[in-house]
Scaffold this motif. Structure first.
Motif: not given
Length: 400
Positions: A116-140
């Motif tokens: 469907k396009g692309v996926l940008l994010g962090f890995h789920a815990k203990g997994s190689d699945t990428v989870v999109a995080v558009p509303d991440c509260l960590l980064v500037t």
């Protein structure tokens, strides 16, 4: 039904059976564990809170958003206290400093191409699945604003079935992006990437170890100096946390005319300290010492900084080399600095400001210094890695 008796240093709950470790639980909670490993909280702790980030359940980037800030602060301080107690050290602790949300100035994201396009994010815990995080509260906010550009970069840098790493650093002149990929860099792609950086206003774009283009220097402010670190070079996780560590280091070394800064990096402490003292800065990576030297030469009003590129693990400074200094600043990697600490202990140096990102190796090295006659005056925990198990420490050592 199981009772959570406590947490490990990684934030995993210790069940009363003595074997099981569970994520995202708190001491004193009663939980039910299904056969598939799903955990249901039966009796919640009074320290349990609603996770502030909507991605918390699926994303592996944070471990402790289910706990109150007060609980996390006490837990992290206790991690340091226990590490020191294991070496029979019981110092005074200063109040802990925690960096706010939306302050992490560097993050490494994963990127994949999908049907469907692309996926940008962090890995789920203990997994190689990428989870999109558009509303991440960590980064500037700058890093969050770069998400569309990073998503547009994925088709250029990622093979159809592969995954890439995108390390993004917030700088004074825009995002600094380092691409980690197994895709070949062709001449045509190089031209396309340079145009991409210009279109998306990236300060610098780096492919593996090769700089594709620098539109503007990706500078970091360190005291009065502006430093352009090499791509991926070590930086403190937040500017807020860096300021807390620096204030402590400046207090410890305030009476020193000459300071040696060991594992100096690109000048996190050396450059601000040079406003009041002469500094000899030592680091094993030549590109980092070159960046520090350049920043010092381009900044007016600083006292002299001398530079030495030296592997402090294989060739630590020897006791007699400390004779011309009044104080030492040391900020080693997670492994600590066992060999360098031994020569420090054998020297005549009387003041040490130690910064550490590993309570266990910090406690080991502190024991060596104390055995050599140093007093551990105080310890301050600085939490730059909000909602994670990681912790930073700064401490004051002196001897007569």
């Amino acid at each position: 039904m199981a009772l959570i008796e406590g947490l490990t240093h990684l934030g995993l709950g210790k069940v009363d059976d003595g074997r099981t470790l569970l994520p995202r639980v708190l001491p004193g909670e009663e939980v039910a564990v299904a056969q598939d490993g799903t955990v249901r909280i039966v009796t919640p702790s009074s320290d349990r809170v609603a996770a502030p980030c909507r991605h918390f359940k699926s994303c592996g980037g944070c471990a402790m958003q289910h706990a109150s800030d007060a609980f996390v602060a006490d837990w992290k301080q206790e991690i340091v206290r226990r590490a020191l107690a294991a070496q029979r050290i019981e110092p005074d602790f200063r109040p802990m400093h925690t960096s706010p949300a939306l302050s992490r100035r560097r993050a490494k994201f994963s990127g994949r191409r999908t049907k469907k396009g692309v996926l940008l994010g962090f890995h789920a815990k203990g997994s190689d699945t990428v989870v999109a995080v558009p509303d991440c509260l960590l980064v500037t906010p700058m890093i969050k604003a770069a998400f569309p550009a990073l998503e547009a970069l994925i088709p250029l840098a990622c093979s159809r079935k592969g995954e890439i790493g995108l390390t993004v650093t917030d700088t004074a002149n825009g995002p600094d992006v380092l691409i980690d990929t197994d895709k070949d860099l062709t001449g045509e792609l190089r031209i396309e990437l340079a145009a991409f950086a210009q279109t998306h206003k990236l300060a610098r774009l780096v492919w593996q170890d090769e700089v594709i283009v620098t539109m503007l220097p990706p500078v970091q402010q360190m005291g009065p100096a502006k430093v352009t670190p090499p791509a991926g070079a070590f930086l403190q996780a937040t500017q807020d946390g860096e300021a807390a560590l620096l204030a402590a280091v400046q207090e410890i070394t305030k009476d020193a005319d000459r300071i040696v800064d060991l594992f100096c990096g690109v000048g996190t402490f050396a450059l601000p300290l040079a406003q009041a003292s002469e500094v000899h800065a030592v680091e094993g990576e030549e590109d980092m010492t070159a960046a520090l030297d350049r920043a010092w030469r381009e900044t007016k009003g600083l006292k002299r900084i001398t530079i030495e590129t030296r592997d402090l693990f294989r060739r630590p400074l020897q006791p007699d080399e400390f004779a011309k200094f009044d104080a030492v600043v040391i900020d080693p990697p997670r492994a600590g600095a066992e060999a360098q600490i031994e020569t420090l202990a054998a020297s005549d140096i009387a003041v040490i400001a130690m910064v550490s990102c590993n309570p266990v190796t910090f406690a080991r090295d502190a024991k060596t210094l104390i055995a050599a006659g140093f007093t551990l005056n105080w310890v301050k925990v600085v939490d730059q890695f909000r909602w994670s198990p990681h912790v930073e420490v700064v401490a004051s050592f002196t001897r007569s």
